[in-house]
Design an enzyme around this catalytic site. Structure first.
Site, short mmCIF file in Angstrom:
data_model
loop_
_atom_site.label_atom_id
_atom_site.label_comp_id
_atom_site.label_asym_id
_atom_site.label_seq_id
_atom_site.Cartn_x
_atom_site.Cartn_y
_atom_site.Cartn_z
N ASN A 52 23.71 95.30 46.24
CA ASN A 52 25.04 95.87 46.14
C ASN A 52 25.53 95.89 44.69
OD1 ASN A 52 25.45 96.32 48.94
ND2 ASN A 52 26.00 94.17 49.23
N CYS A 65 20.93 99.33 54.74
CA CYS A 65 21.84 100.38 54.31
C CYS A 65 21.33 101.68 54.90
CB CYS A 65 21.91 100.45 52.78
SG CYS A 65 22.89 101.84 52.18
N ASN A 114 23.60 94.49 59.43
CA ASN A 114 24.78 94.18 58.65
C ASN A 114 25.96 93.94 59.58
OD1 ASN A 114 23.31 94.66 56.33
ND2 ASN A 114 24.11 96.71 55.99
N ASN A 116 31.82 94.18 56.92
CA ASN A 116 32.21 95.56 56.70
C ASN A 116 33.28 95.93 57.74
OD1 ASN A 116 29.90 96.43 54.76
ND2 ASN A 116 28.86 95.45 56.46
N GLU A 125 33.52 98.40 52.57
CA GLU A 125 32.17 97.84 52.65
C GLU A 125 32.07 96.52 51.91
OE1 GLU A 125 27.59 99.45 52.00
OE2 GLU A 125 29.29 100.83 51.89
N CYS A 143 29.49 104.78 54.94
CA CYS A 143 28.65 103.60 55.17
C CYS A 143 27.76 103.91 56.36
CB CYS A 143 29.52 102.37 55.43
SG CYS A 143 28.57 100.91 55.93
N GLY A 144 26.45 104.00 56.13
CA GLY A 144 25.54 104.42 57.19
C GLY A 144 25.50 103.47 58.36
N THR A 145 25.36 102.16 58.09
CA THR A 145 25.35 101.23 59.21
C THR A 145 26.73 101.14 59.86
OG1 THR A 145 25.70 99.34 57.71
CG2 THR A 145 23.43 99.88 58.34
#
Length: 327
Positions: free
Chosen positions: A71, A80, A169, A203, A221, A230-232
């Site tokens: 990060n 990610c 995550n 997150n 995030e 944010c993909g996840t």
């Protein structure tokens, strides 16, 4: 000379460093310091980024490579989703394969090339897993609860319900009529400072349900702050949406998830045991710049002598975003 790529998935921006191309790989401390420096927009390197994606050889024979996620603050994330799409494209083009696995912090994930989202906007589909709602896997602490699912937590925000899930995550998700960035920012900051609820941070995503299988998600995030996407976070939110909103969820179609940086699609296959559900995240993998730097300077974190060239792909992506806005 060493080469880095500036990339993004839904304008979630990263630098990719392929360590397998170096004569001497960077140490963990060198990677941390590089991420902190190159991602800081104040250092004037392409306005910074949300993180550094590190490509290594995998220790598994069935994986084309390993991805690490550092990060912007130097901390390491387990996964990610947006970054994984860009690394998938990188390895796909490097090794001429369209379907394969990538080793990540916690598990090996299947990825594959998808149909382009738009003319000259390459897209990839990536597996998001594992899934857990258990308190110890996030981790979280709230009263005596073993899971936090669709629960009012007045200590966070009065009148809102929250669900916590790790993919892997940790994510805290709330469905709202309209995203209030002030509330999201305040809660995100509070839960990523020392707090009694999420000792390792979390997150935080707010989600508006726009229509059947159509969402808008914004995320604060962990380790980054507000990001374009944010993909996840979008993956976790899609899963929770499917679990809690059967009147709006069509399991036979992809979910369209809008975000401040564009949109992605998610595919959710629910299971009777919710942790066995399947998530796939589908979206752009855009390379905007190449950066050339001496390997010695890379190790030293000296970033004032970099040759940068544009790829031209961002123009195509912005045409895609404009087509969304006009639709």
């Amino acid at each position: 000379m060493a080469q880095l790529l500036k990339v993004h998935g839904s304008e979630n921006k990263f630098f990719i460093l392929d360590q397998t191309q170096l004569n001497n790989q960077l140490s963990d401390d060198e990677l941390k310091q590089l991420a902190i420096k190159i991602c800081n927009p104040k250092n004037n390197i392409l306005d910074g980024a949300d993180g550094l994606l590190v490509v290594n050889d995998s220790k598994y024979n069935d994986c084309l490579g390993q991805m690490r996620v550092i990060n912007a603050d130097g901390s390491e994330a387990k996964m990610c989703g947006n970054g994984l799409r860009t690394v998938s494209r990188y390895l796909s083009e490097k090794l001429n394969q369209d379907s394969f696995k990538i080793e990540t912090f916690e598990t090996n994930l299947s990825v594959e090339k998808s149909e382009n989202f738009y003319d000259n906007v390459p897209a990839f589909s990536v597996e998001i897993s594992p899934i857990s709602f258990a308190k110890d896997d996030l981790p979280f602490q709230y009263k005596d609860k073993l899971e936090l699912i669709d629960t009012e937590v007045p200590e966070f925000i009065s009148g809102q319900k929250f669900t916590a899930v790790a993919v892997p995550n940790p994510h805290l998700i709330s469905f709202v009529d309209e995203v209030d960035e002030d509330d999201l920012g305040e809660l995100g900051q509070a839960l990523n400072a020392p707090n009694a609820y999420f000792p390792e941070g979390v997150n935080v995503s707010f989600c508006e349900i726009l229509d059947d299988n159509k969402l808008f998600v914004q995320t604060y995030e962990r380790g980054v702050g507000f990001t374009n996407a944010c993909g996840t976070g979008m993956s976790a939110t899609s899963l929770v949406f499917a679990l809690l909103n059967e009147d709006y969820f069509n399991p036979d179609e992809d979910i369209t998830v809008y975000n401040p940086g564009g949109l992605v699609k998610t595919n959710i296959q629910l299971s009777a045991h919710k942790e066995d559900s399947k998530i796939h995240l589908i979206g752009n993998a855009t390379f905007t710049h190449t950066l050339e730097i001496s390997e010695n300077n890379l190790h030293a974190g000296t970033l004032d002598n970099i040759e940068i060239s544009e790829t031209g792909e961002e123009d195509n992506y912005q045409d895609f975003v404009n087509s969304i806005n006009e639709a």
